[in-house]
Design an enzyme around this catalytic site. Sequence first.
Site, PDB file in Angstrom:
ATOM      1  N   GLU A  75       0.936  -1.375  -0.227  1.00  0.00           N
ATOM      2  CA  GLU A  75       0.061  -0.063   0.279  1.00  0.00           C
ATOM      3  C   GLU A  75       0.474   1.355  -0.180  1.00  0.00           C
ATOM      4  OE1 GLU A  75      -3.230  -0.246   3.141  1.00  0.00           O
ATOM      5  OE2 GLU A  75      -3.810  -2.555   2.517  1.00  0.00           O
ATOM      6  N   LYS A 135     -15.689  -2.392   2.063  1.00  0.00           N
ATOM      7  CA  LYS A 135     -15.130  -2.564   1.005  1.00  0.00           C
ATOM      8  C   LYS A 135     -15.837  -2.785   0.798  1.00  0.00           C
ATOM      9  CE  LYS A 135     -10.456  -3.477   3.105  1.00  0.00           C
ATOM     10  NZ  LYS A 135      -9.590  -4.769   3.964  1.00  0.00           N
TER      11      LYS A 135
END
Length: 395
Positions: A196, A323
């Site tokens: 990330e 999500k």
Amino acid sequence: MKVQKIGVRPVFDSRGKETIEVVFRAKRIFSAKIPSGASRGTGEASVFTPAAAKKSAEKVQEKLRGKEFCSLREFDLALLALDSSSRKEKIGGNVALGLSIAAARALAFEKNQEPWELLSEEFFPKVKAPLPLLFSNVINGGAHARSNLDLQEYMFVADPSGDLLGAVRQLISLYRELGALLKKERRVTLLPRGDEGGYALDFSNNLEPLELLQRIVEEKGLGRTFSLALDAAASQFFRKGRYSFDGALRTSQELHEFYLHAAENVPLLFSVEDPFAEQDREAFRAFLKKAGKSMWVVGDDLTATHAEEIRNARGLVNGVIIKPNQVGTVTETCEALEEARKQGMKVIVSHRSGETSDQFIVHLARACGADGVKLGAPAGERMGKYNELLRVYTV
Ligand code: PEP
Ligand code: MG
């Protein structure tokens, strides 16, 4: 909106792994690219390979071609009628979500709206969208890095308090500051990064990175607008009822004490996601009871964006990660959000560790009035989402 054609093509995510782009023809062509997670909850929707997804899309096309839909809910209900399994094992969670997002884009286009406006009107008509806190993962561990850190994410959290552009600027500058400091301390010119975009290095223990982040925020005098958060992703280091943590097997109680000790020593730490494995529910309950007044205790693997799991997590967490690909349609994602609000929980709309250039989650955050967004380090491919955030929150 009339469905004319549905297809799937393989694309690559930020890890270079194959994922899918769903292509959907209505008045014109719309599409959606689907991200993928590395630390996945067991309740998450299924992920079809591009080849299986292509076949699934052909079957869905046979059923939906020529059909008219007036709302996204109506379209998603048609998908759910084809596959009512909780993990979407018949049509594939990634196929379903790609169709659902592409349909949202098609419907928005026909109404001359932005996707967030469509979502807002259909699912969140009364919601005013305050600027969300920016959760930015700047030190990567766990399943997202090849370092010795058991905890997966160490995050700067920026509070935009009215100035989103300024907050993103400051975030970028703090992230660079952290990089410069690490280079100096480690006497290196380059730093490895995790999935990330956060720095991925070994530390002497799992607390050290938090202390370092706090030091940087304080030295810069930013303690009013910046705080810190963790995503432990503890299911990843849970082995037969114990946690393999800081070089030893620990009990839930020991891990609970680690978090309390961390919060005491690092007062800027205010949020911990997945502090325990998803099956270790009593540990969540005890921790929320102890820390829930002052901290956000956030479920991710535990709740997997399913409304029912969020309802069942009452008393275990006071916040949830959202999500869309954990559940598989936009409508179910919005139902999960609605349930979280009913339970008085904070909501953080989040990217996945394997991302694409698809910016839909930013529109979702804007529409639902998310308390936070989790978008990774302010660098590389993750920057696209920060830029979209600036766009949709300032129109
Ligand atoms: C997370 O665990 O919150 C995360 C973003 O990682 P992944 O996408 O690997 O689940
Ligand atoms: Mg997580």
